[in-house]
Design a protein around this motif. Structure first.
Motif, PDB file in Angstrom:
ATOM      1  N   ILE A  41       0.879  -1.174   0.000  1.00 19.29           N
ATOM      2  CA  ILE A  41       0.000   0.000   0.000  1.00 19.29           C
ATOM      3  C   ILE A  41       0.907   1.212   0.000  1.00 19.29           C
ATOM      4  CG2 ILE A  41      -1.680   1.318   1.339  1.00 19.29           C
ATOM      5  CD1 ILE A  41      -2.639  -1.327   2.532  1.00 19.29           C
ATOM      6  N   SER A  42       0.544   2.225  -0.778  1.00 15.24           N
ATOM      7  CA  SER A  42       1.351   3.446  -0.749  1.00 15.24           C
ATOM      8  C   SER A  42       0.462   4.677  -0.787  1.00 15.24           C
ATOM      9  CB  SER A  42       2.351   3.472  -1.899  1.00 15.24           C
ATOM     10  OG  SER A  42       1.681   3.478  -3.130  1.00 15.24           O
ATOM     11  N   PHE A  43       0.966   5.745  -0.212  1.00  8.46           N
ATOM     12  CA  PHE A  43       0.307   7.042  -0.192  1.00  8.46           C
ATOM     13  C   PHE A  43       1.312   8.086  -0.638  1.00  8.46           C
ATOM     14  CE2 PHE A  43      -1.600   4.545   3.197  1.00  8.46           C
ATOM     15  CZ  PHE A  43      -2.960   4.718   2.990  1.00  8.46           C
ATOM     16  N   LYS A  52       6.226  17.136  -0.230  1.00  9.82           N
ATOM     17  CA  LYS A  52       5.643  15.817  -0.477  1.00  9.82           C
ATOM     18  C   LYS A  52       5.823  14.907   0.720  1.00  9.82           C
ATOM     19  CE  LYS A  52       6.128  14.987  -5.412  1.00  9.82           C
ATOM     20  NZ  LYS A  52       6.756  14.130  -6.411  1.00  9.82           N
ATOM     21  N   GLY A  53       4.827  14.070   0.901  1.00  9.00           N
ATOM     22  CA  GLY A  53       4.920  12.979   1.862  1.00  9.00           C
ATOM     23  C   GLY A  53       4.669  11.695   1.100  1.00  9.00           C
ATOM     24  N   ILE A  54       5.595  10.781   1.153  1.00 10.40           N
ATOM     25  CA  ILE A  54       5.449   9.500   0.456  1.00 10.40           C
ATOM     26  C   ILE A  54       5.666   8.382   1.480  1.00 10.40           C
ATOM     27  CG2 ILE A  54       6.332   7.990  -1.358  1.00 10.40           C
ATOM     28  CD1 ILE A  54       7.305  10.550  -2.797  1.00 10.40           C
ATOM     29  N   TRP A  55       4.671   7.503   1.557  1.00  5.82           N
ATOM     30  CA  TRP A  55       4.749   6.374   2.459  1.00  5.82           C
ATOM     31  C   TRP A  55       4.471   5.110   1.675  1.00  5.82           C
ATOM     32  CZ3 TRP A  55       2.286  10.939   3.396  1.00  5.82           C
ATOM     33  CH2 TRP A  55       2.724  11.686   4.490  1.00  5.82           C
ATOM     34  N   SER A  69       7.925   0.332   4.587  1.00  5.87           N
ATOM     35  CA  SER A  69       9.014  -0.230   3.789  1.00  5.87           C
ATOM     36  C   SER A  69       9.863   0.829   3.104  1.00  5.87           C
ATOM     37  CB  SER A  69       8.463  -1.178   2.720  1.00  5.87           C
ATOM     38  OG  SER A  69       7.696  -0.454   1.780  1.00  5.87           O
ATOM     39  N   SER A  70       9.365   2.057   3.009  1.00  4.92           N
ATOM     40  CA  SER A  70      10.107   3.089   2.287  1.00  4.92           C
ATOM     41  C   SER A  70      10.998   3.869   3.237  1.00  4.92           C
ATOM     42  CB  SER A  70       9.137   4.052   1.600  1.00  4.92           C
ATOM     43  OG  SER A  70       8.415   4.789   2.571  1.00  4.92           O
ATOM     44  N   PRO A  71      11.919   4.637   2.684  1.00  2.40           N
ATOM     45  CA  PRO A  71      12.711   5.522   3.532  1.00  2.40           C
ATOM     46  C   PRO A  71      11.789   6.500   4.238  1.00  2.40           C
ATOM     47  CG  PRO A  71      13.572   5.459   1.292  1.00  2.40           C
ATOM     48  CD  PRO A  71      12.270   4.717   1.285  1.00  2.40           C
TER      49      PRO A  71
END
Length: 102
Positions: A41-43, A52-55, A69-71
């Motif tokens: 799942i990603s946002f 930006k916010g990336i998860w 799982s991401s930085p």
């Protein structure tokens, strides 16, 4: 879900809080799309100022959790209203069905 995870101290290091005051998804397996090619799942959120916010999260089948799982996303993203006390959540069902008694 991101706000709820942040409030439960799971963001930015651990994963997603699938159940709480804001959303109730069920199990980690319930959160995944049945036809998905990957168990993730990603946002990605982009604010007006360009930040930006990336998860990204992966499903851990053994533990039945959605783990980060991401930085790490930059810590200044957590100062925006989504994560602050200035956020107001309006639920679709404000007053649910009630039994009428006389």
């Amino acid at each position: 879900m991101l706000r709820q995870s942040y409030q439960q101290s799971l963001l930015p290091d651990v994963g997603l809080a699938l159940n709480g005051d804001l959303v109730c998804i069920g199990t980690a397996q319930d959160a995944l799309f049945e036809g998905a090619k990957e168990d993730s799942i990603s946002f990605e959120l982009v604010w007006e100022d360009g930040k930006k916010g990336i998860w990204r999260f992966n499903y851990d089948q053994e533990a039945d959790v959605i783990a980060l799982s991401s930085p790490k996303t930059a810590s200044d993203v957590y100062k925006f209203s989504l994560f602050s006390d200035k956020f107001h959540y309006i639920q679709a069902e404000r007053i649910g069905s009630r039994t009428y008694t006389e």
